[in-house]
Each structure stands twice: as C-alpha cells, then as structure tokens.
Design a protein around this motif. Structure first.
Motif: not given
Length: 136
Positions: A20-33
């Motif tokens: 959950l932690r890795i997937s949600a944070a990875s998905f959020m990186l696509t917004h933050g980058y």
C-alpha cells in the motif's frame, strides 16, 4: 468460519502495508514529478494559491508533499510524519481546488486521502526504515 470473522491482524498485514505504501506513494510521484520540473525550470507558474503565500510557495509546498514525502513513504522513513503533508494536500485538492467540480473530480483526491490516512494510523509496518531504526 472462525477465521472469516477474525479481527486480529495477520502477519500478512505488514506485507500489505508495504504494498500500500509503495504503490500509493509511487502513484503520487507521477503527480509530484511534473510539479517539481515546473518549479525547477523557473518559468511562469500558474498554481492554486491555497494559503495566500503566492503561487510559487504553494507549488513548492505541493512538491514537498507529492514528491519528497512520497519518496519518504516508499522508504518507510518518517512515515507518519510524511503522511501528514500528503493528507493536507489531498484535502486541499478535494475541497478547495475541486470545490466546484462534480464528485468524480474529487474522488481521486479522496481515495488518496483515505490511503494516506490509513498509513498515518497504522504506520509503515515491519518492512520499513522506521522499523529498522526502532530496533536500534
């Protein structure tokens, strides 16, 4: 039948927290980058100024949450603290940026909000830098 209604956490819950932690944070990186690139490139910034600090400062806060805190979540480092800016950012996205939009536009921010709130409540789990540091 007893296992079906068991309310105790299984050992697999730590694996699930990791996923959950890795997937949600990875998905959020696509917004933050992309926001990070906009901030670094130094061009004209048009961003929602939710605190009245200016568009650049607001964008920097969003980058801190969506990019930096997402990396911390992936590592499981300062997990609960890193979840807080993400929660705040999702609240702003759902109830300020998309305030006048239909529910379908708010839905993703609310789903992220629930995920990050879950991470805040349960922490990083056994497979994290937090746990490694806790042992020392």
């Amino acid at each position: 039948m007893k296992q079906l209604f068991n309310t105790q956490f299984a050992s697999t819950s730590h694996v699930w927290l990791l996923i959950l932690r890795i997937s949600a944070a990875s998905f959020m990186l696509t917004h933050g980058y992309p926001k990070l690139m906009t901030l670094i490139e130094g061009g004209e910034i048009a961003f929602y100024d939710f605190l009245g600090l200016g568009m650049t400062a607001s964008l920097a806060l969003a980058v801190l949450a969506e990019f930096v805190c997402s990396i911390l979540l992936i590592l499981g480092l300062g997990t609960r603290l890193a979840a807080l800016p993400l929660i705040i950012t999702m609240l702003v996205a759902a109830f300020a940026v998309h305030a006048d939009d239909p529910f379908g536009k708010k839905e993703f921010a609310l789903l992220y909000l629930l995920i990050f709130a879950t991470i805040l409540v349960f922490g990083a789990g056994k497979y994290s830098v937090d746990r490694f540091m806790e042992k020392k």
